[in-house]
Design a protein around this motif. Structure first.
Motif, PDB file in Angstrom:
ATOM      1  N   PRO A  48      -1.800   1.511   7.060  1.00 12.63           N
ATOM      2  CA  PRO A  48      -1.644   0.285   6.257  1.00 12.63           C
ATOM      3  C   PRO A  48      -2.651   0.199   5.113  1.00 12.63           C
ATOM      4  N   GLY A  49      -3.900   0.583   5.378  1.00 11.37           N
ATOM      5  CA  GLY A  49      -4.919   0.544   4.337  1.00 11.37           C
ATOM      6  C   GLY A  49      -4.632   1.526   3.218  1.00 11.37           C
ATOM      7  N   ALA A  50      -4.146   2.711   3.597  1.00 11.44           N
ATOM      8  CA  ALA A  50      -3.800   3.716   2.588  1.00 11.44           C
ATOM      9  C   ALA A  50      -2.631   3.236   1.736  1.00 11.44           C
ATOM     10  N   GLU A  51      -1.644   2.624   2.386  1.00 11.44           N
ATOM     11  CA  GLU A  51      -0.502   2.097   1.631  1.00 11.44           C
ATOM     12  C   GLU A  51      -0.927   0.960   0.706  1.00 11.44           C
ATOM     13  N   LYS A  52      -1.878   0.149   1.158  1.00 10.29           N
ATOM     14  CA  LYS A  52      -2.373  -0.927   0.303  1.00 10.29           C
ATOM     15  C   LYS A  52      -3.035  -0.351  -0.950  1.00 10.29           C
ATOM     16  N   ILE A  53      -3.793   0.716  -0.800  1.00 10.02           N
ATOM     17  CA  ILE A  53      -4.425   1.354  -1.962  1.00 10.02           C
ATOM     18  C   ILE A  53      -3.349   1.883  -2.908  1.00 10.02           C
ATOM     19  N   LEU A  54      -2.329   2.530  -2.361  1.00 17.59           N
ATOM     20  CA  LEU A  54      -1.253   3.058  -3.205  1.00 17.59           C
ATOM     21  C   LEU A  54      -0.498   1.940  -3.910  1.00 17.59           C
ATOM     22  N   LEU A  55      -0.354   0.800  -3.232  1.00 14.94           N
ATOM     23  CA  LEU A  55       0.327  -0.347  -3.848  1.00 14.94           C
ATOM     24  C   LEU A  55      -0.532  -0.993  -4.920  1.00 14.94           C
ATOM     25  N   PHE A  56      -1.775  -1.333  -4.574  1.00 15.82           N
ATOM     26  CA  PHE A  56      -2.631  -2.070  -5.506  1.00 15.82           C
ATOM     27  C   PHE A  56      -3.020  -1.249  -6.727  1.00 15.82           C
ATOM     28  N   THR A  57      -3.011   0.071  -6.616  1.00 13.31           N
ATOM     29  CA  THR A  57      -3.252   0.925  -7.779  1.00 13.31           C
ATOM     30  C   THR A  57      -1.957   1.171  -8.556  1.00 13.31           C
ATOM     31  N   LYS A  58      -0.877   0.546  -8.083  1.00 15.89           N
ATOM     32  CA  LYS A  58       0.452   0.652  -8.701  1.00 15.89           C
ATOM     33  C   LYS A  58       0.932   2.102  -8.758  1.00 15.89           C
ATOM     34  N   THR A  59       0.625   2.804  -7.664  1.00 17.43           N
ATOM     35  CA  THR A  59       1.049   4.198  -7.535  1.00 17.43           C
ATOM     36  C   THR A  59       2.389   4.301  -6.831  1.00 17.43           C
ATOM     37  N   VAL A  60       2.555   3.538  -5.757  1.00 18.82           N
ATOM     38  CA  VAL A  60       3.782   3.578  -4.951  1.00 18.82           C
ATOM     39  C   VAL A  60       4.214   2.147  -4.639  1.00 18.82           C
ATOM     40  N   PRO A  61       5.473   1.773  -4.931  1.00 14.35           N
ATOM     41  CA  PRO A  61       5.952   0.420  -4.623  1.00 14.35           C
ATOM     42  C   PRO A  61       6.318   0.294  -3.139  1.00 14.35           C
ATOM     43  N   VAL A  62       5.334   0.024  -2.321  1.00 15.66           N
ATOM     44  CA  VAL A  62       5.522  -0.077  -0.884  1.00 15.66           C
ATOM     45  C   VAL A  62       4.972  -1.419  -0.416  1.00 15.66           C
ATOM     46  N   LEU A  63       5.662  -2.082   0.518  1.00 16.77           N
ATOM     47  CA  LEU A  63       5.171  -3.351   1.034  1.00 16.77           C
ATOM     48  C   LEU A  63       4.093  -3.076   2.074  1.00 16.77           C
ATOM     49  N   ALA A  64       2.862  -2.947   1.603  1.00 20.07           N
ATOM     50  CA  ALA A  64       1.731  -2.791   2.515  1.00 20.07           C
ATOM     51  C   ALA A  64       1.411  -4.145   3.136  1.00 20.07           C
ATOM     52  N   LEU A  65       1.103  -4.150   4.429  1.00 21.65           N
ATOM     53  CA  LEU A  65       0.846  -5.405   5.136  1.00 21.65           C
ATOM     54  C   LEU A  65      -0.452  -5.324   5.920  1.00 21.65           C
ATOM     55  N   ASP A  66      -1.245  -6.405   5.880  1.00 22.59           N
ATOM     56  CA  ASP A  66      -2.366  -6.481   6.802  1.00 22.59           C
ATOM     57  C   ASP A  66      -1.854  -7.117   8.093  1.00 22.59           C
ATOM     58  N   SER A  67      -2.741  -7.351   9.052  1.00 26.84           N
ATOM     59  CA  SER A  67      -2.305  -7.869  10.350  1.00 26.84           C
ATOM     60  C   SER A  67      -1.683  -9.263  10.228  1.00 26.84           C
ATOM     61  N   ASN A  68      -2.187 -10.072   9.292  1.00 18.77           N
ATOM     62  CA  ASN A  68      -1.618 -11.409   9.087  1.00 18.77           C
ATOM     63  C   ASN A  68      -0.201 -11.331   8.541  1.00 18.77           C
ATOM     64  N   GLY A  69      -0.011 -10.516   7.529  1.00 17.48           N
ATOM     65  CA  GLY A  69       1.311 -10.351   6.943  1.00 17.48           C
ATOM     66  C   GLY A  69       2.301  -9.754   7.922  1.00 17.48           C
ATOM     67  N   LEU A  70       1.834  -8.810   8.721  1.00 17.58           N
ATOM     68  CA  LEU A  70       2.707  -8.197   9.721  1.00 17.58           C
ATOM     69  C   LEU A  70       3.187  -9.235  10.730  1.00 17.58           C
ATOM     70  N   ARG A  71       2.281 -10.090  11.182  1.00 15.66           N
ATOM     71  CA  ARG A  71       2.651 -11.134  12.140  1.00 15.66           C
ATOM     72  C   ARG A  71       3.713 -12.074  11.558  1.00 15.66           C
ATOM     73  N   VAL A  72       3.539 -12.454  10.300  1.00 16.23           N
ATOM     74  CA  VAL A  72       4.509 -13.337   9.644  1.00 16.23           C
ATOM     75  C   VAL A  72       5.874 -12.670   9.595  1.00 16.23           C
ATOM     76  N   MET A  73       5.910 -11.419   9.175  1.00 17.03           N
ATOM     77  CA  MET A  73       7.179 -10.715   9.045  1.00 17.03           C
ATOM     78  C   MET A  73       7.882 -10.555  10.389  1.00 17.03           C
ATOM     79  N   LEU A  74       7.128 -10.267  11.432  1.00 17.08           N
ATOM     80  CA  LEU A  74       7.724 -10.148  12.766  1.00 17.08           C
ATOM     81  C   LEU A  74       8.323 -11.473  13.210  1.00 17.08           C
ATOM     82  N   ARG A  75       7.607 -12.557  12.983  1.00 13.64           N
ATOM     83  CA  ARG A  75       8.112 -13.870  13.396  1.00 13.64           C
ATOM     84  C   ARG A  75       9.334 -14.299  12.594  1.00 13.64           C
TER      85      ARG A  75
END
Length: 220
Positions: free
Chosen positions: A124-151
């Motif tokens: 998840p952290g690696a994907e966040k770096i790829l997203l925030f550097t605008k390298t790869v359009p991937v929905l990176a999620l931290d634990s809070n975001g993951l919980r929301v999406m699951l619910r």
């Protein structure tokens, strides 16, 4: 209950929480420092430690490498945190010549493996770096975001965090598009919503703007 469109959910979260502030940094090495400079603190305290690191030591790998342990200990407050910063600097210097930008140009799977060498950085952290550097359009999620999406009904709760994360990512990938900017906003809004309303225990469903779209709310 039918799953709501992802963009509709994000629109409602934006209307409720407002447009999120820009990320503190989008530099790949600085993002690694951000993750490691403090432990179990809120964003305000983490930001203060990060800013102090920048002003007293510097944010380049060579700056961290040359910094004294005493200075790093004063900034991080923990010996283990200082060690992680030193480790990150050594990896950046030895494996990437002090510049992580070349690693971002690798195929996505290889870029993730390269970034996972750093302390505190998993998939998840690696994907966040790829997203925030605008390298790869991937929905990176931290634990809070993951919980929301699951619910909200995306993916399934699995036996491991990694499996749950992959389940959510697979469930939403067709709705993510190929533009990094809205996905960065989605990451931040989902994180904020999970921290303030959709909490692990005692979620504040009565305040939730997506309550009517939520599978968790419907069955509780």
């Amino acid at each position: 209950m039918k799953q709501a469109p992802f963009k509709k959910i994000i629109k409602k979260l934006r209307e409720h929480h407002g447009t999120p502030a820009s990320p503190k940094t989008c530099d790949p090495f600085e993002m690694i420092l951000w993750e490691n400079v403090a432990y179990l603190v809120d964003d305000t305290k983490r930001g203060k430690s990060f800013d102090e690191l920048g002003s007293r030591v510097g944010l380049e790998p060579i700056d961290i490498f040359r910094a004294s342990k005493a200075d790093l200990d004063q900034i991080t407050g923990l010996d283990q945190r200082s060690a992680r910063l030193k480790e990150a600097a050594l990896i950046a210097l030895n494996e990437f010549g002090g510049d992580l930008n070349a690693s971002l140009k690798l195929p996505t799977a290889k870029a993730i493996r390269a970034l996972r060498q750093f302390p505190g950085i998993g998939d998840p952290g690696a994907e966040k770096i790829l997203l925030f550097t605008k390298t790869v359009p991937v929905l990176a999620l931290d634990s809070n975001g993951l919980r929301v999406m699951l619910r909200l009904g995306f993916g399934d709760e699995k036996k491991t965090y990694t499996a749950s994360y992959k389940s959510v990512r697979d469930a939403v990938v067709d709705q993510c598009g190929d533009d990094c900017d809205p996905l960065i906003e989605a990451h931040q809004l989902l994180r904020q919503h999970g921290k303030t309303i959709c909490k692990t225990t005692k979620p504040r469903c009565e305040l939730c703007p997506v309550e009517s779209l939520c599978v968790y709310y419907a069955i509780h």
